[in-house]
Design a protein around this motif. Structure first.
Motif, PDB file in Angstrom:
ATOM      1  N   GLY A 153      15.968 -82.920 -19.174  1.00 46.93           N
ATOM      2  CA  GLY A 153      17.117 -83.618 -19.740  1.00 46.93           C
ATOM      3  C   GLY A 153      18.419 -83.089 -19.175  1.00 46.93           C
ATOM      4  O   GLY A 153      18.564 -81.886 -18.939  1.00 46.93           O
ATOM      5  N   GLU A 154      19.368 -83.985 -18.942  1.00 41.28           N
ATOM      6  CA  GLU A 154      20.680 -83.590 -18.411  1.00 41.28           C
ATOM      7  C   GLU A 154      21.600 -83.049 -19.501  1.00 41.28           C
ATOM      8  O   GLU A 154      22.640 -82.478 -19.216  1.00 41.28           O
ATOM      9  CB  GLU A 154      21.340 -84.769 -17.698  1.00 41.28           C
ATOM     10  CG  GLU A 154      20.829 -84.986 -16.286  1.00 41.28           C
ATOM     11  CD  GLU A 154      21.107 -83.795 -15.385  1.00 41.28           C
ATOM     12  OE1 GLU A 154      22.258 -83.347 -15.305  1.00 41.28           O
ATOM     13  OE2 GLU A 154      20.150 -83.308 -14.758  1.00 41.28           O
ATOM     14  N   THR A 155      21.228 -83.259 -20.746  1.00 38.03           N
ATOM     15  CA  THR A 155      21.962 -82.677 -21.862  1.00 38.03           C
ATOM     16  C   THR A 155      20.988 -81.880 -22.711  1.00 38.03           C
ATOM     17  O   THR A 155      19.772 -82.066 -22.638  1.00 38.03           O
ATOM     18  CB  THR A 155      22.645 -83.746 -22.730  1.00 38.03           C
ATOM     19  OG1 THR A 155      21.636 -84.612 -23.278  1.00 38.03           O
ATOM     20  CG2 THR A 155      23.641 -84.563 -21.912  1.00 38.03           C
ATOM     21  N   SER A 156      21.537 -80.964 -23.535  1.00 39.13           N
ATOM     22  CA  SER A 156      20.686 -80.102 -24.359  1.00 39.13           C
ATOM     23  C   SER A 156      21.299 -79.937 -25.748  1.00 39.13           C
ATOM     24  O   SER A 156      22.525 -79.807 -25.870  1.00 39.13           O
ATOM     25  CB  SER A 156      20.545 -78.725 -23.702  1.00 39.13           C
ATOM     26  OG  SER A 156      19.848 -77.822 -24.542  1.00 39.13           O
ATOM     27  N   PRO A 157      20.456 -79.911 -26.795  1.00 40.74           N
ATOM     28  CA  PRO A 157      20.966 -79.675 -28.153  1.00 40.74           C
ATOM     29  C   PRO A 157      21.186 -78.197 -28.437  1.00 40.74           C
ATOM     30  O   PRO A 157      20.835 -77.698 -29.512  1.00 40.74           O
ATOM     31  CB  PRO A 157      19.856 -80.271 -29.026  1.00 40.74           C
ATOM     32  CG  PRO A 157      18.608 -80.067 -28.244  1.00 40.74           C
ATOM     33  CD  PRO A 157      19.007 -80.243 -26.805  1.00 40.74           C
ATOM     34  N   GLY A 193      17.427 -79.711 -14.451  1.00 40.71           N
ATOM     35  CA  GLY A 193      17.506 -80.526 -15.660  1.00 40.71           C
ATOM     36  C   GLY A 193      16.354 -81.502 -15.774  1.00 40.71           C
ATOM     37  O   GLY A 193      16.545 -82.634 -16.235  1.00 40.71           O
ATOM     38  N   ASP A 201      23.018 -75.394 -29.776  1.00 41.74           N
ATOM     39  CA  ASP A 201      24.063 -75.435 -30.798  1.00 41.74           C
ATOM     40  C   ASP A 201      25.053 -74.276 -30.667  1.00 41.74           C
ATOM     41  O   ASP A 201      24.718 -73.185 -30.201  1.00 41.74           O
ATOM     42  CB  ASP A 201      23.438 -75.433 -32.199  1.00 41.74           C
ATOM     43  CG  ASP A 201      22.544 -74.240 -32.423  1.00 41.74           C
ATOM     44  OD1 ASP A 201      21.435 -74.202 -31.871  1.00 41.74           O
ATOM     45  OD2 ASP A 201      22.976 -73.319 -33.144  1.00 41.74           O
ATOM     46  N   TYR A 236      16.309 -77.404 -18.896  1.00 42.15           N
ATOM     47  CA  TYR A 236      17.394 -77.759 -19.815  1.00 42.15           C
ATOM     48  C   TYR A 236      16.817 -78.569 -20.972  1.00 42.15           C
ATOM     49  O   TYR A 236      15.683 -78.345 -21.386  1.00 42.15           O
ATOM     50  CB  TYR A 236      18.524 -78.482 -19.076  1.00 42.15           C
ATOM     51  CG  TYR A 236      19.876 -78.236 -19.703  1.00 42.15           C
ATOM     52  CD1 TYR A 236      20.278 -76.938 -20.016  1.00 42.15           C
ATOM     53  CD2 TYR A 236      20.743 -79.283 -19.988  1.00 42.15           C
ATOM     54  CE1 TYR A 236      21.513 -76.703 -20.602  1.00 42.15           C
ATOM     55  CE2 TYR A 236      21.983 -79.051 -20.556  1.00 42.15           C
ATOM     56  CZ  TYR A 236      22.364 -77.768 -20.869  1.00 42.15           C
ATOM     57  OH  TYR A 236      23.578 -77.533 -21.437  1.00 42.15           O
ATOM     58  N   GLY A 237      17.559 -79.472 -21.578  1.00 42.99           N
ATOM     59  CA  GLY A 237      17.056 -80.268 -22.690  1.00 42.99           C
ATOM     60  C   GLY A 237      16.622 -79.415 -23.872  1.00 42.99           C
ATOM     61  O   GLY A 237      17.171 -78.333 -24.133  1.00 42.99           O
ATOM     62  N   ASN A 239      20.528 -71.539 -15.963  1.00 39.90           N
ATOM     63  CA  ASN A 239      20.023 -72.889 -15.754  1.00 39.90           C
ATOM     64  C   ASN A 239      20.077 -73.248 -14.281  1.00 39.90           C
ATOM     65  O   ASN A 239      21.100 -73.075 -13.623  1.00 39.90           O
ATOM     66  CB  ASN A 239      20.840 -73.903 -16.554  1.00 39.90           C
ATOM     67  CG  ASN A 239      20.413 -75.324 -16.230  1.00 39.90           C
ATOM     68  OD1 ASN A 239      21.058 -76.004 -15.456  1.00 39.90           O
ATOM     69  ND2 ASN A 239      19.297 -75.755 -16.800  1.00 39.90           N
TER      70      ASN A 239
END
Length: 314
Positions: A239-243, A236, A245, A214-215, A233
């Motif tokens: 990263g637990e969040t991803s950019p 993570g 878009d 991820y990330g 996925n």
């Protein structure tokens, strides 16, 4: 019997002599031959996992390969997640319904090194990702066990091109050894730069991304997908969040899918283990270590100093 035992949360195992386990209703005793040290084992023993603090002392090991009445079997356990003992001992008690029969000539260490990580790669590529022959696949984290297996399985499934993403030089070399056509270095957090690298390596629109990271890597790899592409996925670690878009998702009608082994039925799991056991060319970087050296091996695995997955040999 000889066993590795976690004396308290956050401490490495100690080798001890224990009484042989007594099977309960529906259980059998497995003579253990090989038990891998996995990230889940390390997490559970730390006392910081979402399963809570384990009851100690206990024998760790969430999976293993052994024999029952001379028959080769793979087996899971819930050690560290619920009270009870696992696979890092000469003998283990396991519900008979959880056993997966193996070919008599299976290499127990090879299969133990693959284990549930390889099950995740297999199911994520096939059942969730819908991989078909002739597609282009991007595998992130391709130096890890999941990634190494995914590269090889994509090859065996007839993928036209397999692109790997890996961070360290050692991980990149493992990805190449697994059979990747091209390897992208994950050495930047610039999504546009990394996305351009994936697009160039793919040599055209990719169809499927297998993503245990991820990330930033996931957001970058998604930019290399063509219309209707899929990103699966299953972790993570970057990263637990991803950019990732919205314009990338919408402009190509991409599908983002989640995967977890926790959703598998016994039958699903057994099907994948059977497939992995039969694919004798399938392997990942691993070390064989005697059970009596479990403490040092545990600390090396935790510190990232091992040459791949450590498998304790009983």
């Amino acid at each position: 019997m000889r066993a590795a035992e976690i004396p308290a949360p956050g401490r490495p195992p100690e080798i001890t002599d224990r009484e042989p386990p007594e099977p309960g209703p529906g259980e059998v005793v497995v003579a253990v031959r090989a038990a891998p040290i996995t990230p889940l084992d390390l997490l559970c023993a730390s006392g910081t996992s979402y399963f809570g603090v384990p009851r100690t002392p206990y024998v760790p090991g969430v999976q293993g390969v052994g024999t029952v009445d001379g028959r080769a079997v793979w087996f899971p356990t819930s050690a560290g997640m619920t009270p009870g003992d696992g696979s890092m001992a000469a003998l283990a008690c396991v519900p008979e319904a959880d056993l997966v029969a193996l070919p008599p000539d299976v290499d127990p260490v090879r299969l133990a090194a693959l284990g549930l990580s390889a099950v995740a790669a297999h199911r994520a590529l096939t059942s969730t990702g819908g991989l078909t022959a002739g597609e282009t696949v991007i595998v992130l984290g391709a130096g890890g066990v999941v990634g190494q297996v995914a590269v090889q399985l994509a090859r065996l499934a007839g993928a036209a091109r397999v692109v790997a993403g890996a961070r360290s030089a050692a991980a990149q070399e493992r990805a190449r050894s697994a059979g990747a056509d091209a390897v992208v270095a994950l050495d930047t957090n610039d999504v546009a730069e990394l996305g351009a690298r994936f697009a160039e390596a793919a040599g055209g629109a990719a169809d499927l991304v297998l993503d245990p990271l991820y990330g930033v890597p996931a957001a970058a790899a998604a930019r290399a997908l063509g219309p209707g592409g899929r990103l699966v996925n299953l972790g993570g670690s970057a990263g637990e969040t991803s950019p990732l878009d919205s314009s990338t998702l919408r402009s190509r009608s991409l599908r983002v899918l989640g995967y977890t082994n926790n959703a598998l039925t016994r039958e699903d799991r057994a099907e994948s283990i059977t497939h992995l056991a039969a694919a004798q060319s399938l392997s990942v970087a691993h070390e064989r270590v005697p059970l009596d050296e479990a403490a040092a091996a545990w600390e090396r695995q935790a510190a990232g100093g091992a040459e791949g997955r450590i498998v304790l040999v009983v």
